[in-house]
Design a protein around this motif. Structure first.
Motif, short mmCIF file in Angstrom:
data_model
loop_
_atom_site.label_atom_id
_atom_site.label_comp_id
_atom_site.label_asym_id
_atom_site.label_seq_id
_atom_site.Cartn_x
_atom_site.Cartn_y
_atom_site.Cartn_z
N PHE A 1 0.85 -1.19 0.00
CA PHE A 1 0.00 0.00 0.00
C PHE A 1 0.89 1.24 0.00
CE2 PHE A 1 -2.69 -3.16 2.19
CZ PHE A 1 -3.79 -3.13 1.35
N THR A 2 0.49 2.24 -0.76
CA THR A 2 1.23 3.49 -0.76
C THR A 2 0.98 4.23 0.56
OG1 THR A 2 -0.58 4.73 -1.78
CG2 THR A 2 0.99 3.64 -3.26
N LYS A 3 1.81 5.21 0.84
CA LYS A 3 1.65 5.99 2.07
C LYS A 3 0.29 6.67 2.10
CE LYS A 3 3.76 9.71 4.76
NZ LYS A 3 4.87 10.72 4.83
N GLN A 4 -0.15 7.16 0.96
CA GLN A 4 -1.45 7.82 0.89
C GLN A 4 -2.58 6.84 1.17
OE1 GLN A 4 -2.24 9.61 -2.90
NE2 GLN A 4 -4.15 10.57 -2.25
N GLU A 5 -2.47 5.61 0.65
CA GLU A 5 -3.50 4.61 0.90
C GLU A 5 -3.54 4.20 2.36
OE1 GLU A 5 -3.68 2.37 -3.46
OE2 GLU A 5 -2.28 1.67 -1.91
N ARG A 6 -2.38 4.11 3.00
CA ARG A 6 -2.37 3.79 4.42
C ARG A 6 -3.05 4.90 5.23
NH1 ARG A 6 2.93 1.98 3.13
NH2 ARG A 6 3.85 3.90 4.00
N GLU A 7 -2.80 6.14 4.83
CA GLU A 7 -3.46 7.26 5.51
C GLU A 7 -4.96 7.26 5.27
OE1 GLU A 7 -1.41 10.61 3.98
OE2 GLU A 7 0.35 10.37 5.28
N GLN A 8 -5.39 6.73 4.15
CA GLN A 8 -6.81 6.63 3.85
C GLN A 8 -7.49 5.47 4.55
OE1 GLN A 8 -6.84 6.40 -0.43
NE2 GLN A 8 -6.55 8.61 -0.71
N GLY A 9 -6.71 4.65 5.24
CA GLY A 9 -7.30 3.59 6.05
C GLY A 9 -7.28 2.22 5.43
N TYR A 10 -6.52 1.99 4.37
CA TYR A 10 -6.45 0.67 3.75
C TYR A 10 -5.48 -0.21 4.53
CZ TYR A 10 -8.97 2.34 -0.37
OH TYR A 10 -9.92 2.83 -1.22
N TYR A 11 -5.86 -1.44 4.73
CA TYR A 11 -4.99 -2.41 5.40
C TYR A 11 -5.45 -3.82 5.07
CZ TYR A 11 -8.74 -3.08 8.86
OH TYR A 11 -9.93 -3.37 9.47
#
Length: 429
Positions: free
Chosen positions: A327-337
């Motif tokens: 996951f990209t840093k932006q996706e992690r910040e968006q709550g993806y896991y």
């Protein structure tokens, strides 16, 4: 699929694997038992193979999904995210998710490391994952940038990949970059097991089962000696000739040399070695068909401990690496896991699974439609399955006094030695 991945996995045979292992690590370290041990030869020992298989198949069979956190604290499955399809269905165009995870977990259990090449799209999202043999990869810290990069041996040519292009899960290691090889750490114990296995095979392969001496009163000619040796090897040795009578000539006698396996504590040695290998991989003995000390009670507890103390650490390693590398840093910040569902280990026990879901249903944790979804059933058509239910006898503690006040009743009096005093004080208000 990247060019390097094609070169690594198209027409890559076991002969290529053997050659690469020998080129990188040699034939294995010699042990005191007289056998050489490496990650390949160790898999020929049944206990090692069984333990690695248990770990690999267990992790590969666990449900693995991608989620996205909601603002209210909940989570939804992110089926539209490209990583969801890679982890749940097809990580590449040659293997399923189960096959990929099984292979990677096998590498991790044997060598302490597993690697896959990540092919990203223009947005930095992975489009495929191709496993690379642990023996072909070397993590190296770049002296100029200070960052970790991976040197991958492509048939003698070294390709350098940045860390974000390599999916790497290290096991226990001294620096956190590269894991120890459990096989190398326990090579003496594994070497003893391999030697004992070879000894047992040779013991039965000799035919007479134990050694013996042929005693002749005189001296045999060269021709007679050759004929005798040929007869021994052809007619008296081998499993198919076991217990066949021996014909001796010219007063020759056969003297048996007894050497029962119990004299060498052979059985005890193999049992102890088997338990040591189970301890190395932290696999309960009953999971590799060792039921010597198993009971209905302790098997249940050992199975729970297998989930908590064996699989959970591996699952955490996988989850954190997936969330970091896929996951990209932006996706992690968006709550993806990504998250494994360890309750998948209960699928084999229908009763326990049903009881657990029944408790969750009664406590309002899940509704009927969510239960039915877990069992691959369609939702209830009239929509009633979306309602959450709880036991009717349970009410919030905070509402207990309010209900009594609304009904005009006095609060319940404590039944103890202070009851008369409490009653007087209450009537005096």
């Amino acid at each position: 699929m990247g060019l390097l991945s094609r070169l690594l996995f198209k027409n890559y045979t076991m002969e290529d694997f053997d050659r690469d292992v020998k080129a990188w690590f040699g034939a294995g370290q010699p042990t005191m038992a007289g056998v050489r041990v490496n990650e390949q030869t160790a898999m020929r020992y049944i206990t090692v193979y069984s333990c690695v298989r248990v770990l690999a198949e267990t992790l590969a069979s666990l449900p693995l999904f991608v989620y996205r956190r909601r603002s209210d604290g909940g989570s939804d499955k992110a089926r539209d995210h490209p990583v969801y399809g890679l982890l749940h269905d097809l990580p590449n165009d040659e293997m399923t998710s189960l096959t990929w995870r099984e292979a990677q977990m096998g590498h991790l259990a044997l060598s302490g490391n597993c690697y896959s090449i990540i092919t990203p799209n223009r947005r930095g999202q992975p489009v495929d994952l191709y496993p690379v043999g642990w023996h072909l990869v070397e993590p190296v810290r770049n002296q100029e940038t200070g960052k970790i990069e991976y040197h991958i041996n492509d048939r003698g040519k070294i390709e350098v990949f940045p860390a974000e292009r390599v999916f790497h899960i290290p096991g226990l290691g001294y620096d956190g970059i590269r894991g120890y090889s459990p096989i190398r750490m326990a090579q003496e114990a594994i070497g003893l097991g391999l030697a004992a296995t070879e000894f047992a095979a040779r013991f039965y392969a000799q035919g007479m089962n134990i050694g013996g001496i042929l005693e002749h009163p005189g001296q045999l000619s060269d021709k007679a000696y050759e004929r005798l040796q040929r007869d021994v090897e052809k007619s008296w040795s081998g499993l198919k000739n076991a217990w066949r009578p021996i014909i001796l000539e010219e007063g020759m006698k056969f003297n048996r040399i007894p050497m029962p396996l119990t004299d060498a504590q052979f059985v005890e040695t193999r049992k102890l070695n088997r338990d040591e290998i189970c301890g190395l991989f932290r696999v309960p003995p009953h999971m590799i068909a060792n039921l010597e000390r198993a009971t209905f009670s302790n098997i249940e507890h050992m199975s729970l401990e297998f989930v908590m103390y064996t699989m959970l650490p591996w699952v955490k390693r996988w989850e954190q690496t997936i969330n970091w590398k896929l996951f990209t840093k932006q996706e992690r910040e968006q709550g993806y896991y990504a998250k494994f569902n360890l309750s998948g280990l209960l699928r084999g026990d229908a009763k326990s699974r049903a009881e657990a879901l029944h408790i969750m249903r009664q406590d309002g944790v899940i509704n009927a439609d969510e239960w039915r979804e877990m069992e691959e059933m369609n939702p209830i058509e009239d929509g009633s399955g979306k309602v959450y239910l709880i036991n009717g006898n349970m009410i919030p503690v905070s509402s207990a006094g309010q209900d009594e006040a609304k009904s005009g009743q006095e609060p319940a009096e404590p039944a103890n030695e202070l009851k008369p005093l409490r009653k007087i004080l209450w009537k005096g208000r």
